[in-house]
Design an enzyme around this catalytic site. Structure first.
Site, PDB file in Angstrom:
ATOM      1  N   ASP A 188       5.930  42.372  31.954  1.00  0.00           N
ATOM      2  CA  ASP A 188       4.796  42.980  32.657  1.00  0.00           C
ATOM      3  C   ASP A 188       4.930  42.712  34.154  1.00  0.00           C
ATOM      4  O   ASP A 188       5.259  41.600  34.579  1.00  0.00           O
ATOM      5  CB  ASP A 188       3.472  42.407  32.126  1.00  0.00           C
ATOM      6  CG  ASP A 188       2.284  43.247  32.543  1.00  0.00           C
ATOM      7  OD1 ASP A 188       1.674  43.896  31.673  1.00  0.00           O
ATOM      8  OD2 ASP A 188       1.954  43.265  33.758  1.00  0.00           O
ATOM      9  N   ILE A 189       4.651  43.717  34.968  1.00  0.00           N
ATOM     10  CA  ILE A 189       4.827  43.612  36.418  1.00  0.00           C
ATOM     11  C   ILE A 189       3.789  42.672  37.042  1.00  0.00           C
ATOM     12  O   ILE A 189       4.002  42.144  38.135  1.00  0.00           O
ATOM     13  CB  ILE A 189       4.753  45.027  37.051  1.00  0.00           C
ATOM     14  CG1 ILE A 189       5.483  45.075  38.369  1.00  0.00           C
ATOM     15  CG2 ILE A 189       3.313  45.503  37.211  1.00  0.00           C
ATOM     16  CD1 ILE A 189       5.719  46.482  38.903  1.00  0.00           C
ATOM     17  N   ASN A 234      -4.771  47.120  23.764  1.00  0.00           N
ATOM     18  CA  ASN A 234      -6.007  47.702  24.251  1.00  0.00           C
ATOM     19  C   ASN A 234      -6.060  49.179  23.886  1.00  0.00           C
ATOM     20  O   ASN A 234      -5.044  49.876  23.936  1.00  0.00           O
ATOM     21  CB  ASN A 234      -6.093  47.554  25.785  1.00  0.00           C
ATOM     22  CG  ASN A 234      -6.248  46.104  26.203  1.00  0.00           C
ATOM     23  OD1 ASN A 234      -7.000  45.346  25.591  1.00  0.00           O
ATOM     24  ND2 ASN A 234      -5.534  45.699  27.243  1.00  0.00           N
ATOM     25  N   GLU A 254      -5.092  50.822  30.653  1.00  0.00           N
ATOM     26  CA  GLU A 254      -4.703  51.454  31.924  1.00  0.00           C
ATOM     27  C   GLU A 254      -3.629  52.511  31.725  1.00  0.00           C
ATOM     28  O   GLU A 254      -3.652  53.553  32.362  1.00  0.00           O
ATOM     29  CB  GLU A 254      -4.141  50.395  32.892  1.00  0.00           C
ATOM     30  CG  GLU A 254      -5.163  49.450  33.470  1.00  0.00           C
ATOM     31  CD  GLU A 254      -4.502  48.324  34.254  1.00  0.00           C
ATOM     32  OE1 GLU A 254      -3.316  48.443  34.602  1.00  0.00           O
ATOM     33  OE2 GLU A 254      -5.198  47.317  34.484  1.00  0.00           O
ATOM     34  N   HIS A 307       0.888  50.209  23.850  1.00  0.00           N
ATOM     35  CA  HIS A 307       1.744  49.050  24.131  1.00  0.00           C
ATOM     36  C   HIS A 307       1.091  47.786  23.616  1.00  0.00           C
ATOM     37  O   HIS A 307      -0.128  47.654  23.601  1.00  0.00           O
ATOM     38  CB  HIS A 307       2.031  48.919  25.631  1.00  0.00           C
ATOM     39  CG  HIS A 307       0.812  49.008  26.495  1.00  0.00           C
ATOM     40  ND1 HIS A 307       0.209  50.203  26.786  1.00  0.00           N
ATOM     41  CD2 HIS A 307       0.086  48.053  27.124  1.00  0.00           C
ATOM     42  CE1 HIS A 307      -0.847  49.987  27.552  1.00  0.00           C
ATOM     43  NE2 HIS A 307      -0.946  48.679  27.772  1.00  0.00           N
TER      44      HIS A 307
HETATM   45  P1  5GP Z   1      -3.272  47.947  29.673  1.00  0.00           P
HETATM   46  O1  5GP Z   1      -4.406  47.547  30.561  1.00  0.00           O
HETATM   47  O2  5GP Z   1      -3.058  49.442  29.661  1.00  0.00           O
HETATM   48  O3  5GP Z   1      -3.373  47.376  28.280  1.00  0.00           O
HETATM   49  O4  5GP Z   1      -1.976  47.274  30.283  1.00  0.00           O
HETATM   50  C1  5GP Z   1      -1.120  47.915  31.172  1.00  0.00           C
HETATM   51  C2  5GP Z   1      -0.158  46.876  31.672  1.00  0.00           C
HETATM   52  O5  5GP Z   1       0.928  47.526  32.299  1.00  0.00           O
HETATM   53  C3  5GP Z   1      -0.767  45.910  32.709  1.00  0.00           C
HETATM   54  O6  5GP Z   1      -0.663  44.572  32.244  1.00  0.00           O
HETATM   55  C4  5GP Z   1       0.090  46.153  33.960  1.00  0.00           C
HETATM   56  O7  5GP Z   1       0.338  44.979  34.696  1.00  0.00           O
HETATM   57  C5  5GP Z   1       1.365  46.751  33.383  1.00  0.00           C
HETATM   58  N1  5GP Z   1       2.068  47.649  34.283  1.00  0.00           N
HETATM   59  C6  5GP Z   1       1.504  48.640  35.019  1.00  0.00           C
HETATM   60  N2  5GP Z   1       2.444  49.295  35.729  1.00  0.00           N
HETATM   61  C7  5GP Z   1       3.636  48.695  35.425  1.00  0.00           C
HETATM   62  C8  5GP Z   1       4.982  48.937  35.855  1.00  0.00           C
HETATM   63  O8  5GP Z   1       5.300  49.822  36.648  1.00  0.00           O
HETATM   64  N3  5GP Z   1       5.934  48.119  35.339  1.00  0.00           N
HETATM   65  C9  5GP Z   1       5.637  47.118  34.449  1.00  0.00           C
HETATM   66  N4  5GP Z   1       6.668  46.372  33.997  1.00  0.00           N
HETATM   67  N5  5GP Z   1       4.381  46.877  34.017  1.00  0.00           N
HETATM   68  C10 5GP Z   1       3.391  47.653  34.504  1.00  0.00           C
END
Ligand code: 5GP
Length: 117
Positions: free
Chosen positions: A31-32, A87, A95, A100
């Site tokens: 995760d970034i 989520n 997001e 995932h």
């Molecule tokens: P969500 O809130 O959708 O469950 O999680 C999305 C996740 O994707 C977040 O933890 C966010 O940090 C990660 N994320 C968003 N953009 C990128 C990206 O460009 N690269 C990586 N490796 N992770 C990302």
């Protein structure tokens, strides 16, 4: 066909990511913006937007995600445990609309949910 997503671009190697595992069904990458010392995302290579879009045909990829979670956890030395989070839509603050699994670990993670009024 589903719309393209950020994670589909990572799966295809079009956007750089720290990929730790990839096969014909799933991809795992760091995760970034890590929320714990170890924070990986495990995604199906095919786009499934949310858990609410899951169908029986997705079972092989979804099952593989758990196998890969166990493998990554072993590789990262998370023998004290870890948390898997998926989520789904607005109330869970999803997001990226490409299903995932978050794999979180490396320290005690506390209660599952922070209490909100
Ligand atoms: P969500 O809130 O959708 O469950 O999680 C999305 C996740 O994707 C977040 O933890 C966010 O940090 C990660 N994320 C968003 N953009 C990128 C990206 O460009 N690269 C990586 N490796 N992770 C990302």
């Amino acid at each position: 066909m589903a719309e393209d997503t950020l994670f589909a671009k990572i799966v295809r190697g079009e956007i750089p990511a720290d990929i730790i595992y990839q096969d014909e069904l799933v991809t795992a990458f760091r995760d970034i913006n890590p929320a714990a010392p170890t924070h990986f995302l495990i995604v199906p290579n095919a786009i499934i937007p949310t858990v609410a879009d899951v169908r029986a045909e997705h079972e092989p990829a979804l099952g593989r995600m758990f196998v890969v979670a166990r493998r990554v956890a072993e590789q990262e030395g998370l023998e004290k445990g870890f948390r898997l989070v998926v989520n789904c839509r607005e109330h869970a603050n999803q997001e990226v609309y490409h299903l995932h699994m978050h794999l979180l670990g490396g320290r005690p993670l506390g209660p599952l949910l922070v209490q909100t009024p």
